[in-house]
Write an enzyme that holds these catalytic residues in place. Structure first.
Site, short mmCIF file in Angstrom:
data_model
loop_
_atom_site.label_atom_id
_atom_site.label_comp_id
_atom_site.label_asym_id
_atom_site.label_seq_id
_atom_site.Cartn_x
_atom_site.Cartn_y
_atom_site.Cartn_z
N TYR A 199 -2.72 -1.81 10.15
CA TYR A 199 -2.78 -1.96 8.65
C TYR A 199 -1.54 -1.34 7.87
CZ TYR A 199 -4.13 -1.47 3.79
OH TYR A 199 -4.04 -1.51 2.37
N SER B 142 0.94 -1.17 0.07
CA SER B 142 0.07 0.03 0.16
C SER B 142 0.85 1.19 0.11
CB SER B 142 -0.78 -0.10 1.27
OG SER B 142 -1.58 1.27 1.41
#
Length: 252
Positions: free
Chosen positions: A151, A138
Site C-alpha cells: 500500500y 497518502s
C-alpha cells in the site's frame, strides 16, 4: 479548481473519504457521479441523495474503465473533474508467500487503477475549458507503514505519477492536484474507531478549506499529514519510520 458548477466523477465513492468528498461536493452545487463496484450500495446512496448519479465501475478491470469513459462522454459530456480515490489497504507479512496475491491486488487497484483512469478520461477532460484531476495518495507515500508495505509503495508511486502528469499537462486546461490523507477514521484498514486516526469530518473540513485557496495548491496536505509529508526535509524520516514500525495489526 472551482468550488461549484463542476461535473465530477469520484471513484471509490461508496464509503469513507470518497463518499465524504462526493457528498460535500454535491452539497456545494456540483454535479457528482459516484463510481464503485457494488451496485446495490451505489443505488442506495443515489436514492438517499437526489441529484447524485452513479456508474458501475471497477478500476481493476480495464474494460470496465473503458466502458464507463465511453458512456460518461455521452451522458455527461461536460465532465470536468476526476477524483481518483479508489484504493485498498491490507496488512502484509512479507515472509509469507500467501500474501503475494494481496500485494498484487493492491498494485492493480491503487496504482494501475489510477493510471488507467487517467489514460481513459484525460481525452474528455482536456476538451473542457477548465478541468481538474485529483489523485488521492497518502501521507504514507512519504514515510511507509512497514506493516502495509505494498500500500505504502503504491501511494509513493501515485505521488510520482501525479508529479509527471502535472508537468505533461501544464500547457493544457487541466490542473493536477494530489490529496495525501493521514490516517482517517474509515473502514479502509478497520480504523473507523481508531482514536489515533483523524475524524472524517475534521479531515474533510480541512481539505475544503485548502480547496478554497487560489490558486489551488498542487498538494492538499492537512496538518496531521505534514509530519510525514515533510519528514525527509526536516530530517525526521528515520524517527517517523521507527514510530510507524511499532504500529502492527491487532492479534484478533
Amino acid at each position: 479548481m472551482n468550488g461549484t458548477g463542476n461535473t465530477i466523477l469520484v471513484t471509490g465513492a461508496s464509503s469513507g473519504i470518497g463518499l465524504g468528498l462526493a457528498l460535500r461536493l454535491h452539497n456545494a452545487g456540483n454535479k457528482v457521479i459516484i463510481a464503485g463496484r457494488r451496485k446495490a450500495l451505489l443505488d442506495k446512496i443515489v436514492s438517499e441523495h437526489p441529484g447524485i448519479d452513479s456508474v458501475l465501475l471497477d478500476v481493476c478491470d480495464p474494460k470496465s474503465i473503458q466502458r464507463s469513459s465511453e458512456a460518461l462522454a455521452i451522458s455527461h459530456p461536460d465532465l470536468n473533474v476526476l477524483i481518483n480515490n479508489a484504493g485498498i489497504m491490507h496488512w502484509e507479512d512479507l515472509t509469507s508467500p500467501e500474501n503475494l496475491g494481496t500485494a498484487e491486488d493492491t498494485v492493480t487497484t491503487n496504482l494501475l487503477g489510477t493510471i488507467r483512469m487517467v489514460y481513459a478520461f484525460t481525452p474528455q477532460l482536456i476538451k473542457q475549458p477548465s478541468a481538474t484531476i485529483i489523485n488521492v495518495s497518502s501521507a504514507l507515500a512519504f514515510v511507509p507503514l512497514p506493516a502495509t508495505p505494498t500500500y505504502s509503495a503504491t501511494k509513493a508511486a501515485v505521488h510520482s505519477f501525479t508529479q509527471s502528469l502535472r508537468v505533461q499537462l501544464q500547457a493544457s486546461s487541466i490542473e493536477v492536484l494530489e490529496l495525501a490523507p493521514p490516517g482517517v477514521r474509515t473502514t479502509l484498514l478497520g480504523q473507523e474507531n481508531d482514536e489515533h486516526a483523524m475524524p472524517l469530518d475534521e479531515f474533510l473540513n480541512e481539505v475544503f478549506e485548502l480547496l478554497k485557496i487560489s490558486p489551488t495548491p498542487h498538494e492538499l496536505i492537512v496538518e496531521r499529514a505534514k509530519p510525514l509529508r515533510f519528514a525527509e526535509a526536516s530530517g525526521s524520516h528515520d524517527e517517523v519510520l521507527e514510530m510507524l514500525a511499532s504500529y502492527k495489526p491487532s492479534a484478533d
